[in-house]
Write a protein that holds these residues in place. Structure first.
Motif, mmCIF file in Angstrom:
data_model
loop_
_atom_site.group_PDB
_atom_site.id
_atom_site.type_symbol
_atom_site.label_atom_id
_atom_site.label_comp_id
_atom_site.label_asym_id
_atom_site.label_seq_id
_atom_site.Cartn_x
_atom_site.Cartn_y
_atom_site.Cartn_z
ATOM 1 N N ASP A 101 0.717 -1.259 -0.199
ATOM 2 C CA ASP A 101 0.199 -0.677 -0.140
ATOM 3 C C ASP A 101 0.784 1.387 -0.285
ATOM 4 O O ASP A 101 0.953 2.586 -0.754
ATOM 5 N N GLY A 102 2.175 1.019 0.339
ATOM 6 C CA GLY A 102 2.941 2.070 0.487
ATOM 7 C C GLY A 102 3.351 3.058 -0.798
ATOM 8 O O GLY A 102 3.041 2.144 -1.954
ATOM 9 N N GLU A 103 3.690 4.145 -0.816
ATOM 10 C CA GLU A 103 4.512 4.867 -1.898
ATOM 11 C C GLU A 103 5.951 4.173 -2.450
ATOM 12 O O GLU A 103 6.269 4.512 -3.784
ATOM 13 N N SER A 104 6.450 4.440 -1.267
ATOM 14 C CA SER A 104 8.144 3.473 -1.466
ATOM 15 C C SER A 104 7.794 2.878 -0.727
ATOM 16 O O SER A 104 7.520 1.805 0.222
ATOM 17 N N LEU A 105 9.722 2.333 -0.882
ATOM 18 C CA LEU A 105 9.861 0.853 -0.499
ATOM 19 C C LEU A 105 11.541 1.110 0.451
ATOM 20 O O LEU A 105 12.353 1.515 -0.678
ATOM 21 N N GLU A 106 11.381 1.177 1.393
ATOM 22 C CA GLU A 106 13.165 1.533 1.851
ATOM 23 C C GLU A 106 14.215 -0.029 1.737
ATOM 24 O O GLU A 106 13.287 -1.191 2.245
ATOM 25 N N ILE B 157 15.071 4.154 -8.639
ATOM 26 C CA ILE B 157 15.803 4.078 -7.050
ATOM 27 C C ILE B 157 15.504 4.843 -6.832
ATOM 28 O O ILE B 157 16.836 5.810 -7.463
ATOM 29 N N ASN B 158 15.642 5.386 -5.838
ATOM 30 C CA ASN B 158 15.868 7.491 -4.990
ATOM 31 C C ASN B 158 16.215 6.903 -3.732
ATOM 32 O O ASN B 158 16.234 6.252 -2.961
#
Ligand code: ADP
Ligand code: ZN
Ligand code: ZN
Length: 804
Positions: A135-140, A164-165
């Motif tokens: 559900d998240g916008e980004s994943l670490e 990838i940022n």
């Protein structure tokens, strides 16, 4: 089996030999050259970082290879071009490849950072992307991720479904900001306004602001608070009343500075046109030729750069432009960004790591076509470069004075060959090396002898300060300079006063016995810091109280010596009480953006006189400056460096060029104790060619650059005897490799022979043709690895910028 060649980072055992590691099955598609990986090294379990240089099918190694443990980056951080460059750079600069690779990385990747996966907008709803991000916008990305996840990430990235940022840890939270926007149109907003009570002042202000700025929304809440003085509670109330909405925006970090005006191209003068034509022909023909533009100050070199860049862009290529130091050249940067707007990325040390990373990404993904930056911008990951420009090519700051000791000009020439594009070196006072290369036909010389619109060069007067009449009894400003300053200010014009300093400001000296207060750890004078009211060492940071009596003879006549800018400022205020003085030096420019602010204030006529050190000599273009005064023109002449005359000539010519750039005539007054010195006399008439001939003659006499190549080898150790012994050993090594035609000087202590409690000795090699020397120096570099552990520091500086 796939094998990776990895350059590892082992501080105590550096080597340029890559090590082979096995790429485990599950990382087979992941590992590519240019990525950093974690591997184990040596017998122990120690994990170290390395760069993947190459991937191959078989190993030359007979034993069992260790596997790569983990990938640090999920995408290459260095391009194949940079990997190639690192071999050459390490060899050229006698440094280890690992330090070259680290130098090329944008700083964010050297700092602590986190990596995040984010969906490319079009693929937010892609099934696999969703399975990855949930559900998240980004994943670490963490080291605990399973290999399957890593593989999935890698595949999606190659399909361009995710990005990838990198985010610097302590800046991660700044990325999301609260902002205000509205769904209402101006008519609806006006209706809302009319329904407000007349004493609802804050609401009225807010709605009026929204009406006026409806095209510029969303606006960050912090901006409303800070710039408009509209508080949070007013915003919340307006939200409740359906006037606006509060949303989250991702902040695009943008470098600070003055927002430039859009500029359009100027009709070129004949000289400019000829220069542009030659450069553009080289771009068209993909000819990696080097041009040296020797153009007097005000001849319009910048317009030549801009129109040449434009041609490169028209051909679908990119352009790289180097300037000595961004913070000192805001006007130049503005002229480039003003012409090419959002196609430009500006790289400089004033940027935070996060900002730097943003710019780096924009360059890498091709969304900018022009890069402007200082020395390290020469490594910008631009593709398909059509033109490289180095402005003020003579500046010493293009050479890094730490490992790897590279010169940006050499790197630029290397890249130009790869990209098949020309390099343009520009200066009113080219370095002797470059001018000599042009003489030999290695570079193509382009003269620009006239100022734009035939503005005359400024009229320069040399004041002999040995003459009692000129030397002002009480101060440093001669009556003639004072008089001219007075008249310029009265006419409503502006003046620049340069205080030529050797670098450090005021130090303590006893006028009775000549004692100076020195650092106990380093052989340098301590510097007086007014703000701290302390004496401080610029090398090791040692500080002590300001003495009131001489520690040597107990006399009370101990005081400050050497003229600081504050001192001159006080004198100017006394002599010219009506003039507004703006001071620019290390003290007034410590804060980020301070340079730009001072320059803008002066440009806006908030002051009459701009007083400063060397940092005001370059690149400034103020139409109303008609007078330039130079105090202590000699200081740079007395430094014990063979480039002293060259540096003095450059400084005086550059600063004189600040006067009379527009319609009004310029006047320059140079105060000196050496009025007959050729560097000063030639600078007074802006005669580079005469200076060049004289200086070449003297360099020839004393066997210096550009007649001889120079390499400096220095040794440092805490124990002076050890340092000396090691340097004699080095000298014998070198002697064995050299022919009789070369000159070997030293070992001698460096000018400041002790820094941070280490003793420094140096050996100078001057040579013309020594086929063995290069390899010998590389051997010395490798051999001395073992010595590092014994406390030796050895540095090899190829073509040093200064010898001290
Ligand atoms: P340089 O870098 O050679 O010292 P600049 O590029 O700063 O010189 O140009 C000096 C001044 O002349 C600037 O103010 C610039 O805007 C102006 N200028 C340059 N070229 C032209 C031109 N072709 N027509 C009119 N003005 C020009
Ligand atoms: Zn004394
Ligand atoms: Zn010190």
């Amino acid at each position: 089996m796939s094998v990776a060649e990895v350059v590892v980072d082992v501080p105590t055992m550096q080597t340029n030999r890559p090590f082979e590691y096995e790429i485990p099955e599950q990382l087979a598609d992941v590992v590519v050259p240019g990525m950093r990986v974690e591997v184990s090294f040596g017998r122990g379990k120690r994990k170290i970082q390395g760069f993947v240089m190459k991937i191959k099918d078989t190993s030359n190694f007979s034993g069992k290879l260790k596997p790569i443990d983990r990938v640090i980056d999920l995408r290459p951080v260095l391009t194949p071009e940079m990997l190639d460059l690192s071999y050459w750079l390490a060899d050229q600069t006698y440094s280890f490849q690992i330090s070259c690779l680290q130098t090329m990385l944008p700083s964010v990747m050297r700092a602590k950072y986190k990596q995040f996966v984010e969906a490319v907008p079009e693929f937010v709803d892609d099934a696999e992307v969703k399975s990855l991000l949930g559900d998240g916008e980004s994943l670490e990305i963490t080291s605990q991720m399973t290999d399957e996840t890593i593989q999935l990430i890698n595949r999606l990235r190659r399909q361009n479904k995710i990005e990838i940022n990198y985010v610097v840890e302590n800046q991660a939270r700044q990325l999301k900001r609260q902002a205000v926007t509205t769904n209402l149109n101006p008519i609806q907003l006006r209706e809302k306004r009319n329904s407000l009570r007349s004493n609802a002042k804050a609401q009225l202000k807010l709605v009026n602001y929204l009406i006026d700025n409806v095209d510029h929304l969303p606006i960050e809440m912090s901006e409303l608070e800070n710039d408009q003085d509209i508080g949070r509670s007013a915003i919340k109330t307006a939200e409740k009343n359906g006037i606006l909405e509060i949303i989250e925006v991702t902040k695009r970090r943008k470098p600070v500075g003055i927002t430039p005006e859009k500029t359009t191209k100027l009709a070129l003068t004949d000289e400019q046109q000829q220069a542009v034509d030659q450069i553009v022909t080289a771009i068209d023909q993909s000819n990696p030729e080097t041009f040296l533009i020797e153009g007097v100050t005000g001849s319009g070199k910048t317009e030549v750069y801009l129109q040449s860049i434009e041609q490169a862009l028209n051909q679908g290529r990119s352009a790289l432009m180097l300037v000595p130091e961004i913070s000192l050249t805001p006007q130049m940067v503005n002229r480039v960004t003003g012409r090419f707007c959002n196609k430009v990325a500006v790289l400089h040390s004033g940027l935070s790591s996060g900002e730097r990373y943003d710019e780096w990404t924009r360059i890498e993904n091709g969304s900018v076509k022009v890069v402007v930056g200082a020395r390290s911008a020469v490594f910008a990951p631009l593709k398909n470069i059509g033109l490289i420009i180095i402005d003020e090519e003579h500046e010493a700051s293009y050479k890094q004075d730490d490992n790897p000791r590279y010169h940006a000009r050499d790197v630029a020439l290397w890249r130009a060959k790869q990209h098949k594009c020309p390099v343009v070196l520009g200066s009113a006072t080219p370095s002797l090396e470059s001018r000599a290369r042009a003489q030999k036909g290695v570079y193509h010389l382009i003269y620009m002898k006239k100022r734009v619109n035939d503005h005359p060069l400024p009229h320069v007067q040399i004041i002999d300060m040995r003459d009692a009449e000129n030397s002002a009894a009480k101060g440093d400003i001669s009556p003639l300079l004072q008089d001219n300053l007075y008249r310029a200010v009265k006419r409503g014009e502006q003046a620049i006063v340069l205080l030529n300093r050797r670098g450090y400001s005021s130090f303590m000296m006893c006028r009775e016995c000549g004692f100076t207060l020195k650092c106990p750890n380093c052989d340098v004078s301590l510097t007086y810091h007014k703000d701290l009211s302390k004496m401080k060492c610029h090398y090791c940071g040692h500080e002590e109280p300001v003495p009131t009596v001489c520690p040597n003879c107990k006399s009370k006549k101990i005081g400050f010596y050497g003229t600081g800018t504050q001192n001159i400022e006080r004198q100017l205020n006394e002599l010219l009480p009506q003039a507004r003085v703006l001071r620019m030096d290390v003290d007034t420019t410590r804060r980020k953006g301070a340079h730009a602010k001072i320059i803008k204030a002066f440009g806006d006529h908030k002051a009459d006189i701009l007083l400063g050190t060397q940092m005001i000599a370059k690149g400034l273009d103020f139409p109303d400056v008609t007078l330039v005064g130079v105090i202590n023109a000699d200081t740079t002449l007395s430094i014990s460096d063979y480039r002293a005359s060259e540096r003095t000539f450059q400084l005086l010519t550059q600063v004189s060029g600040r006067a009379g750039r527009a319609d009004k005539e310029g006047h320059v007054i140079i105060q000196t104790f050496n009025p007959d010195h050729y560097a000063i006399k030639d600078a007074a008439v802006q005669d580079y060619e005469t200076f060049y001939k004289q200086e070449m003659y003297l360099r020839h006499q004393s066997n210096y650059t550009p007649y001889y190549f120079t390499t400096l080898v220095s040794v440092a150790h805490k124990d002076e005897g050890q340092a000396l012994k090691q340097s004699y050993w080095l000298k014998r090594q070198l002697q064995a490799a050299l022919s009789d035609h070369s000159i070997l000087l030293g070992p001698s202590p460096t000018m400041i022979s002790r820094k941070q409690n280490k003793y420094y000795y140096q050996i100078i090699v001057k040579y013309k043709n020594e086929p063995q020397l290069h390899q010998k120096l590389l051997d010395i570099l490798n051999d001395t690895q073992a010595d590092t552990k014994k406390g030796f520091t050895i540095a090899i500086d190829n073509e040093p910028q200064h010898i001290d």
